[in-house]
Design a protein around this motif. Structure first.
Motif, PDB file in Angstrom:
ATOM      1  N   GLY A  94     -33.763 -94.649  23.358  1.00  0.00           N
ATOM      2  CA  GLY A  94     -33.772 -92.783  23.993  1.00  0.00           C
ATOM      3  C   GLY A  94     -32.497 -91.965  23.471  1.00  0.00           C
ATOM      4  O   GLY A  94     -32.335 -92.519  22.176  1.00  0.00           O
ATOM      5  N   ASP A  95     -32.529 -91.437  23.679  1.00  0.00           N
ATOM      6  CA  ASP A  95     -32.125 -89.880  22.790  1.00  0.00           C
ATOM      7  C   ASP A  95     -30.226 -89.873  22.198  1.00  0.00           C
ATOM      8  O   ASP A  95     -29.660 -90.036  23.307  1.00  0.00           O
ATOM      9  N   ILE A  96     -30.206 -89.977  21.566  1.00  0.00           N
ATOM     10  CA  ILE A  96     -28.575 -90.822  21.027  1.00  0.00           C
ATOM     11  C   ILE A  96     -28.372 -88.667  21.111  1.00  0.00           C
ATOM     12  O   ILE A  96     -28.256 -88.322  20.375  1.00  0.00           O
ATOM     13  N   SER A  97     -26.991 -89.444  21.939  1.00  0.00           N
ATOM     14  CA  SER A  97     -25.954 -87.588  21.107  1.00  0.00           C
ATOM     15  C   SER A  97     -24.976 -88.033  20.362  1.00  0.00           C
ATOM     16  O   SER A  97     -24.657 -86.735  19.623  1.00  0.00           O
ATOM     17  N   MET A  98     -24.905 -89.230  19.933  1.00  0.00           N
ATOM     18  CA  MET A  98     -23.111 -89.451  19.121  1.00  0.00           C
ATOM     19  C   MET A  98     -23.487 -90.649  18.491  1.00  0.00           C
ATOM     20  O   MET A  98     -23.929 -91.646  18.770  1.00  0.00           O
ATOM     21  N   LEU A  99     -23.527 -90.371  16.692  1.00  0.00           N
ATOM     22  CA  LEU A  99     -23.595 -91.950  16.368  1.00  0.00           C
ATOM     23  C   LEU A  99     -22.878 -91.716  15.276  1.00  0.00           C
ATOM     24  O   LEU A  99     -22.409 -91.250  14.421  1.00  0.00           O
ATOM     25  N   SER A 100     -22.169 -92.584  15.340  1.00  0.00           N
ATOM     26  CA  SER A 100     -20.399 -92.876  13.896  1.00  0.00           C
ATOM     27  C   SER A 100     -20.574 -94.653  13.457  1.00  0.00           C
ATOM     28  O   SER A 100     -19.894 -95.270  14.504  1.00  0.00           O
ATOM     29  N   ALA A 101     -20.805 -94.147  12.591  1.00  0.00           N
ATOM     30  CA  ALA A 101     -20.933 -95.288  11.789  1.00  0.00           C
ATOM     31  C   ALA A 101     -19.890 -95.768  10.717  1.00  0.00           C
ATOM     32  O   ALA A 101     -19.531 -95.072   9.721  1.00  0.00           O
ATOM     33  N   LYS A 102     -19.506 -97.055  10.499  1.00  0.00           N
ATOM     34  CA  LYS A 102     -17.551 -97.573  10.071  1.00  0.00           C
ATOM     35  C   LYS A 102     -18.173 -98.776   9.270  1.00  0.00           C
ATOM     36  O   LYS A 102     -19.388 -99.127   9.432  1.00  0.00           O
ATOM     37  N   GLU A 103     -17.487 -99.085   8.420  1.00  0.00           N
ATOM     38  CA  GLU A 103     -18.003-100.275   7.691  1.00  0.00           C
ATOM     39  C   GLU A 103     -18.174-101.378   8.925  1.00  0.00           C
ATOM     40  O   GLU A 103     -17.040-101.504   9.048  1.00  0.00           O
ATOM     41  N   GLY A 104     -19.213-101.981   9.253  1.00  0.00           N
ATOM     42  CA  GLY A 104     -19.456-103.193   9.185  1.00  0.00           C
ATOM     43  C   GLY A 104     -19.330-103.711  11.273  1.00  0.00           C
ATOM     44  O   GLY A 104     -19.687-103.889  11.749  1.00  0.00           O
TER      45      GLY A 104
END
Length: 221
Positions: A37-47
């Motif tokens: 689906g549509d992603i409105s926010m993606l925040s990736a950190k270590e792990g």
């Protein structure tokens, strides 16, 4: 700002993704999770990462489709983001060295065994040669063997769980857990584990006190 406060909480649209291989980048996550689906926010950190969809159904489908999905050799852990998973977001982690210096007393009220957690970059584990035996500390004293086993079986086959005798006056327990393979133990060690509100402390353990016979019992030696 990255800190999510309070009630809004994405209403079932935000998911938490854990056990992410450090080499997986944001685009790869977006490719895989964007299928749902549509992603409105993606925040990736270590792990780990937080992903929010525009539609709660997409979040449900992503959890179903991506939990335990293997990316670069590690099975993802995917669950609905809760206040608890939010709390492990950026602010607390701020700088691991600070945490070590001040014993990392994040107001947890247990004398903050926080800084000892030995979370550092993945390299930490090489110094501490990985084994398939883990020492697990800071467990709530209500934890039973079955709780522990089912918690850790997400990372692999648990071959043995052994609780240490409870120290006088301590409100926490410690245990040894053996996995079937070193890789499984490494996977578990790289995660942050929250059991009953306690952040566990994990260390690789040399061969356990009961010797390395995998079958039950077994005397001296």
């Amino acid at each position: 700002s990255m800190v999510y406060q309070g009630g809004e909480d994405g209403h079932g649209r935000r998911i938490f993704v854990g056990n992410v291989n450090y080499e997986v980048n944001e685009d790869e996550l977006r490719d895989h999770f964007g299928k749902y689906g549509d992603i409105s926010m993606l925040s990736a950190k270590e792990g780990f990462a937080f992903i929010e969809y525009t539609d709660p159904n997409a979040a449900t489908d992503a959890i179903r489709g991506m939990h335990n999905f293997e990316m670069k050799g590690r099975g993802l852990r995917v669950e609905l983001a809760t206040q608890k998973t939010e709390d492990r977001g950026p602010p607390k982690r701020r700088d691991r060295r600070d945490a070590d210096r001040d014993g990392g007393n994040f107001g947890r009220g247990d004398g903050g065994n926080f800084g000892e957690r030995g979370r550092g970059p993945p390299r930490q584990s090489e110094r501490n040669d990985p084994t398939r035996h883990l020492f697990v500390g800071n467990l709530p004293d209500t934890t039973g063997e079955q709780d522990l086993r089912s918690h850790f079986e997400r990372w692999g086959k648990v071959t043995r769980v052994k609780f240490l005798p409870k120290a006088n006056g301590k409100t926490t327990l410690a245990a040894f857990i053996d996995f079937d393979s070193v890789d499984e133990a490494i996977g578990a060690k790289q995660e942050e584990h929250d059991v009953g509100g306690n952040i566990l402390r994990l260390d690789f353990n040399r061969a356990p006190p009961w010797g390395d016979n995998r079958g039950g019992g077994g005397g001296g030696g």
